[in-house]
Motif scaffolding. Sequence first.
Motif, mmCIF file in Angstrom:
data_model
loop_
_atom_site.group_PDB
_atom_site.id
_atom_site.type_symbol
_atom_site.label_atom_id
_atom_site.label_comp_id
_atom_site.label_asym_id
_atom_site.label_seq_id
_atom_site.Cartn_x
_atom_site.Cartn_y
_atom_site.Cartn_z
ATOM 1 N N ILE A 120 45.497 45.374 30.511
ATOM 2 C CA ILE A 120 46.087 43.933 30.354
ATOM 3 C C ILE A 120 46.877 43.683 31.430
ATOM 4 N N ARG A 121 47.746 44.826 31.728
ATOM 5 C CA ARG A 121 48.593 44.526 33.115
ATOM 6 C C ARG A 121 47.914 44.174 34.255
ATOM 7 N N ASN A 122 46.877 44.697 34.687
ATOM 8 C CA ASN A 122 46.026 44.219 35.844
ATOM 9 C C ASN A 122 45.524 42.887 35.559
ATOM 10 N N THR A 123 45.174 42.690 34.400
ATOM 11 C CA THR A 123 44.330 41.230 34.294
ATOM 12 C C THR A 123 45.505 40.219 34.822
ATOM 13 N N PHE A 124 46.850 40.603 34.171
ATOM 14 C CA PHE A 124 47.501 39.049 34.509
ATOM 15 C C PHE A 124 48.223 39.375 36.312
ATOM 16 N N LEU A 125 48.065 40.559 36.671
ATOM 17 C CA LEU A 125 48.312 40.680 38.252
ATOM 18 C C LEU A 125 47.280 39.937 39.132
ATOM 19 N N LEU A 126 46.074 40.289 38.490
ATOM 20 C CA LEU A 126 44.673 39.713 39.114
ATOM 21 C C LEU A 126 44.868 38.118 38.951
ATOM 22 N N ARG A 127 45.167 37.841 37.871
ATOM 23 C CA ARG A 127 45.105 36.382 37.415
ATOM 24 C C ARG A 127 46.087 35.596 38.585
ATOM 25 N N SER A 128 47.254 36.227 38.718
ATOM 26 C CA SER A 128 48.177 35.768 39.541
ATOM 27 C C SER A 128 47.583 35.559 41.043
ATOM 28 N N TYR A 129 46.993 36.731 41.392
ATOM 29 C CA TYR A 129 46.670 36.512 42.989
ATOM 30 C C TYR A 129 45.310 35.386 43.058
ATOM 31 N N ALA A 130 44.295 35.592 41.709
ATOM 32 C CA ALA A 130 43.161 34.693 41.921
ATOM 33 C C ALA A 130 43.818 33.030 41.967
ATOM 34 N N TYR A 131 44.776 32.829 41.525
ATOM 35 C CA TYR A 131 45.335 31.389 41.419
ATOM 36 C C TYR A 131 46.341 31.156 42.681
ATOM 37 N N ALA A 132 46.568 32.306 43.533
ATOM 38 C CA ALA A 132 47.566 31.919 44.433
ATOM 39 C C ALA A 132 47.138 31.102 45.640
ATOM 40 N N ASP A 133 45.771 31.092 45.989
ATOM 41 C CA ASP A 133 45.203 30.260 46.960
ATOM 42 C C ASP A 133 43.765 29.972 46.659
ATOM 43 N N LEU A 134 43.596 28.664 47.064
ATOM 44 C CA LEU A 134 42.332 28.208 46.510
ATOM 45 C C LEU A 134 40.906 28.754 46.881
ATOM 46 N N ARG A 135 41.107 29.803 48.140
ATOM 47 C CA ARG A 135 39.970 30.548 48.543
ATOM 48 C C ARG A 135 39.760 31.867 48.050
ATOM 49 N N ILE A 136 40.676 32.277 47.044
ATOM 50 C CA ILE A 136 40.599 33.528 46.501
ATOM 51 C C ILE A 136 39.475 33.776 45.520
ATOM 52 N N ARG A 137 39.147 32.827 44.682
ATOM 53 C CA ARG A 137 38.264 33.083 43.585
ATOM 54 C C ARG A 137 36.687 32.981 44.226
ATOM 55 N N PRO A 138 36.494 31.845 45.223
ATOM 56 C CA PRO A 138 35.135 31.971 45.558
ATOM 57 C C PRO A 138 34.920 33.051 46.694
ATOM 58 N N MET A 139 35.816 33.483 47.207
ATOM 59 C CA MET A 139 35.907 34.663 48.141
ATOM 60 C C MET A 139 35.456 35.971 47.431
ATOM 61 N N ILE A 140 36.055 36.320 46.348
ATOM 62 C CA ILE A 140 35.890 37.303 45.641
ATOM 63 C C ILE A 140 34.487 37.055 44.935
ATOM 64 N N LEU A 141 34.083 35.926 44.388
ATOM 65 C CA LEU A 141 32.892 35.936 43.839
ATOM 66 C C LEU A 141 31.457 36.195 44.554
#
Length: 481
Positions: free
Chosen positions: A281-302
Amino acid sequence: MYPRSAAPRGRSPYSNGLYPPPSAPRCYDYNHQSMAAVNSFYAPGLERLPAYDWKPTPSPSPVLPPRTPTMTNGRKRQNDEYSPHVVKRQRLDSSPHPIIGSPVIQTPRPHRPDHAVAGSSRSSFDRSYPRSHTNPHPLVPAVPESSSSLRTYAKDRLSGQMVDLFEACQQQSSDLARKEMCRTQLQQDIQRVYAVGRLYLTGSSMNGLGCRSSDADLCLVLKGNKRQDPIHVLTVLQRLFKTVSYIERTQLIRAKVPILRFREKGSDLEFDLNVNNTVGIRNTFLLRSYAYADLRIRPMILVVKKWARHNQINDASKGTLSSYTLVLMVLHYLQTLKEPVLPSLQRDYPECFNPLMDIDMVPDGPKYIPSYFSRNQSSLGELLLGFLKYYATYFRWDKQVISIREARALPKSNSPEWRNKFICVEEPFERNNVARAVHEKIKFEAIKAQFVESSRILQQRKDLNSILPVRTIINKESSRR
């Protein structure tokens, strides 16, 4: 390409009357209370995840919420009504249920940084940080106008292919709504046996990094004076689940973190349920914060996850890299560039991700983090090329530990956690090695070789199809669910 709003294909389990088809919720209230929105970051132009509401049951002695900065980012709020670009937040107005033996740590207001992190700009946050708390519904931070569209980072062929793949494969709100409807029904049934049990969606389904084909991770939290044996609890649930009509194929897996695996009846949606593994649960919200910190994060990781899966280096059960490990590897690379794309959120805002924070407060912490604007404006293609080259050429597998907590590569110590391990990736809360599944030299060499080969090919051709079959993956994802 395929529109993000396209309805999932295939047979819906709801048509069989397995459980009623309630309208898709705008947010997910995990305690069946009122609605609220707690996304840390919002990128206009992208499909946003529904709000994640986690509001504890009121108690006689309420704990006041921490002060919250109002982040206007130069824009004036017109009203509190929901719109695609403005979401009202609801403050936490009740106390959490403390875990026995663990202190309740209230999330304080984030400190005001004295200087900007290298490669970033936080000037808008500094200008707007209030001296007193006046607005209980702060704005969702907005990205700069110049970076408001993902296509800003897709001006070359490779980058455009990455955006196309992301837009076709990213998890849809309808996919998440299906998982939530099943979670809601499961919680009601579980509470027949464990009245205090609370069931939470975690992992890629909730952190913004999921695909249409992503399975759902569930964490059952059982509080009380008696420490529950996970195997016993999962065995009880396995018997219970055989009596319900909407799930099938239950399987108890006795791993380091035991899970109960099952499938939604009439579909290919699979769930993994664990008991009290709250670090997830803790790392879900940490990664969620990183995922929306920059537009490029989500496509890059996918794209990286699809590449690793296609090249058979993304399966921890077979001695290669887990998806969680791959995500941490991508974030680490983006943190360590000369002009970083990301900061270390744990380093800059430790109070928002305190590992001792009561679990009920965890989703509230990221609400108080300001926007992060990177000076690094590299295209998605440039970042992917750099990622592959970094691990093919520069990273010292034998001497370094990947740490997103520190936003750097740490020297490998002689502790049992790192000694004689082929790949060392630090879990940001428990600080153990999440890459421990890679324990065979032949698998390690295959992983390194894949980075080298893909880096060489992609550098020559600048075509995503040269390292993974883009159209095949898009067609497969679009046919799921």
